[in-house]
Design a protein around this motif. Structure first.
Motif, PDB file in Angstrom:
ATOM      1  N   SER A  35     116.670  28.906 -15.497  1.00  0.00           N
ATOM      2  CA  SER A  35     115.600  30.075 -15.201  1.00  0.00           C
ATOM      3  C   SER A  35     116.632  30.968 -14.573  1.00  0.00           C
ATOM      4  O   SER A  35     117.125  31.172 -13.823  1.00  0.00           O
ATOM      5  N   SER A  36     116.345  32.307 -15.220  1.00  0.00           N
ATOM      6  CA  SER A  36     116.956  33.374 -14.564  1.00  0.00           C
ATOM      7  C   SER A  36     116.169  34.620 -14.013  1.00  0.00           C
ATOM      8  O   SER A  36     114.814  34.880 -14.788  1.00  0.00           O
ATOM      9  N   LEU A  37     116.171  35.098 -12.699  1.00  0.00           N
ATOM     10  CA  LEU A  37     115.603  35.923 -12.060  1.00  0.00           C
ATOM     11  C   LEU A  37     116.384  37.168 -11.876  1.00  0.00           C
ATOM     12  O   LEU A  37     117.348  37.036 -11.927  1.00  0.00           O
ATOM     13  N   GLY A  55     121.254  40.346 -12.410  1.00  0.00           N
ATOM     14  CA  GLY A  55     121.582  40.696 -13.655  1.00  0.00           C
ATOM     15  C   GLY A  55     122.536  40.259 -14.337  1.00  0.00           C
ATOM     16  O   GLY A  55     123.640  39.749 -13.734  1.00  0.00           O
ATOM     17  N   PHE A  56     122.832  40.201 -15.600  1.00  0.00           N
ATOM     18  CA  PHE A  56     124.089  39.824 -16.581  1.00  0.00           C
ATOM     19  C   PHE A  56     125.047  40.895 -16.874  1.00  0.00           C
ATOM     20  O   PHE A  56     126.068  40.522 -17.221  1.00  0.00           O
ATOM     21  N   GLY A  57     124.659  42.189 -16.641  1.00  0.00           N
ATOM     22  CA  GLY A  57     125.564  42.993 -16.971  1.00  0.00           C
ATOM     23  C   GLY A  57     125.231  43.565 -18.336  1.00  0.00           C
ATOM     24  O   GLY A  57     126.303  43.598 -19.170  1.00  0.00           O
ATOM     25  N   THR A 200      96.459  50.653 -13.701  1.00  0.00           N
ATOM     26  CA  THR A 200      97.225  49.424 -13.863  1.00  0.00           C
ATOM     27  C   THR A 200      98.080  49.416 -15.148  1.00  0.00           C
ATOM     28  O   THR A 200      97.860  50.125 -15.951  1.00  0.00           O
ATOM     29  N   LYS A 201      99.018  48.254 -15.113  1.00  0.00           N
ATOM     30  CA  LYS A 201      99.542  48.250 -16.226  1.00  0.00           C
ATOM     31  C   LYS A 201      98.744  47.337 -17.227  1.00  0.00           C
ATOM     32  O   LYS A 201      98.139  46.460 -16.578  1.00  0.00           O
ATOM     33  N   ASP A 202      99.165  47.472 -18.509  1.00  0.00           N
ATOM     34  CA  ASP A 202      98.537  46.030 -19.197  1.00  0.00           C
ATOM     35  C   ASP A 202      99.120  44.872 -19.291  1.00  0.00           C
ATOM     36  O   ASP A 202      99.834  44.580 -20.168  1.00  0.00           O
TER      37      ASP A 202
END
Ligand code: NAP
Length: 251
Positions: A35-37, A55-57, A200-202
């Motif tokens: 898992s990547s955060l 991040g991966f860049g 709010t965002k949806d």
């Protein structure tokens, strides 16, 4: 999902669904799951199994990571508004030929009695607000609060996991909390703070939907930022079960 070397699945996470998928796949001998955060939250709820943070860049960095780690499939379970990461994942998958699925929960659905104002962005939400109310509940995440910083005539109650960084509106109260939230709690929050408009965002999902029910009951306007589209051509699963079935077919 058979064979000698376990298939390597990358789950791009930061969401309830990302954690649930990692939990559902954890312990399967035919799979290795990472898992990547992004690393935005100071103390994230960590998914089961292997986790990498940061991040991966960009798309090239992610493509290089997929190749170096022998990734066999990617599930983009990022938040519906993490459009940059979703775009990078689509580009990296196309460049490497690694199959990609977007796991995206359905959006909020309006019901009779809702007073929703759909807008394309937080900036558009800020433009609309002065005509709708004076006391605003902002539950759109700490990263977007800057879009409201110039609205001096309004009071904001902002709820986020970590404190927002400047710029923020001059009249703001910050509530540090993370879902899931209850209907009783949301009702009390909107009443106690005499909120007259909600932003709010949806995002969708059960964890944050009770505020919409509470707003409807109280007759409040809700400014809803609509979702960015999923990158073209990428298959979508609406729930963890659908993502597991896709993986069983794909790896
Ligand atoms: P974004 O704008 O789409 O992504 C910006 C950059 O952050 C990406 O280009 C990538 O950096 C890095 N990134 C994002 N998600 C990542 C992940 N899962 N693993 C590794 N790197 C990641 O993303 P965002 O909206 O800032 O969201 C960041 C994270 O918070 C996401 O994981 C998302 O699921 C979660 N989240 C977002 C929201 C929201 O409203 N946007 C709400 C709740 C949770 P590189 O280009 O260097 O790879």
């Amino acid at each position: 999902m058979t064979g000698e070397a376990p298939a390597h699945v990358l789950v791009l996470g930061g969401t309830t669904e990302g954690r649930a998928l990692a939990a559902a796949l954890d312990g399967r001998p035919s799979l290795r799951v990472t898992s990547s955060l992004a690393g935005r939250v100071a103390h994230p709820r960590l998914p089961a199994g292997q986790v990498r943070i940061g991040g991966f860049g960009g798309p090239d960095g992610l493509a290089a990571w997929l190749r170096a780690e022998g990734v066999t499939a990617v599930v983009d379970a990022t938040h519906p508004f993490a459009a940059g990461m979703s775009r990078n994942a689509a580009l990296a998958a196309a460049a490497t030929g690694v199959p990609l699925l977007v796991l995206r929960r359905p959006g909020f659905a309006p019901v009779p009695g809702d007073r929703w104002h759909p807008v394309p962005s937080l900036t558009a939400a800020a433009e609309l607000l002065p005509g709708l109310g004076r006391r605003v509940f902002l539950s759109s995440g700490r990263q977007g609060i800057g879009a409201f910083a110039h609205l001096d005539g309004l009071h904001f109650l902002a709820r986020s996991v970590d404190p927002p960084e400047p710029p923020v509106p001059s009249s703001i109260e910050v509530l540090l909390d993370r879902g899931p939230f209850t209907l009783d709690g949301e009702r009390a929050l909107l009443r106690d703070h005499r909120i007259d408009v909600v932003v709010t965002k949806d995002s969708g999902g059960a964890a944050t939907a009770p505020k919409l029910t509470a707003a409807r009951e109280l007759g409040l306007s809700v400014v809803v930022v609509v979702r960015p589209p999923v990158p073209e051509g990428v298959p979508v699963a609406a729930d963890v079960g659908g993502a597991v079935r896709w993986l069983e077919r794909t790896v």
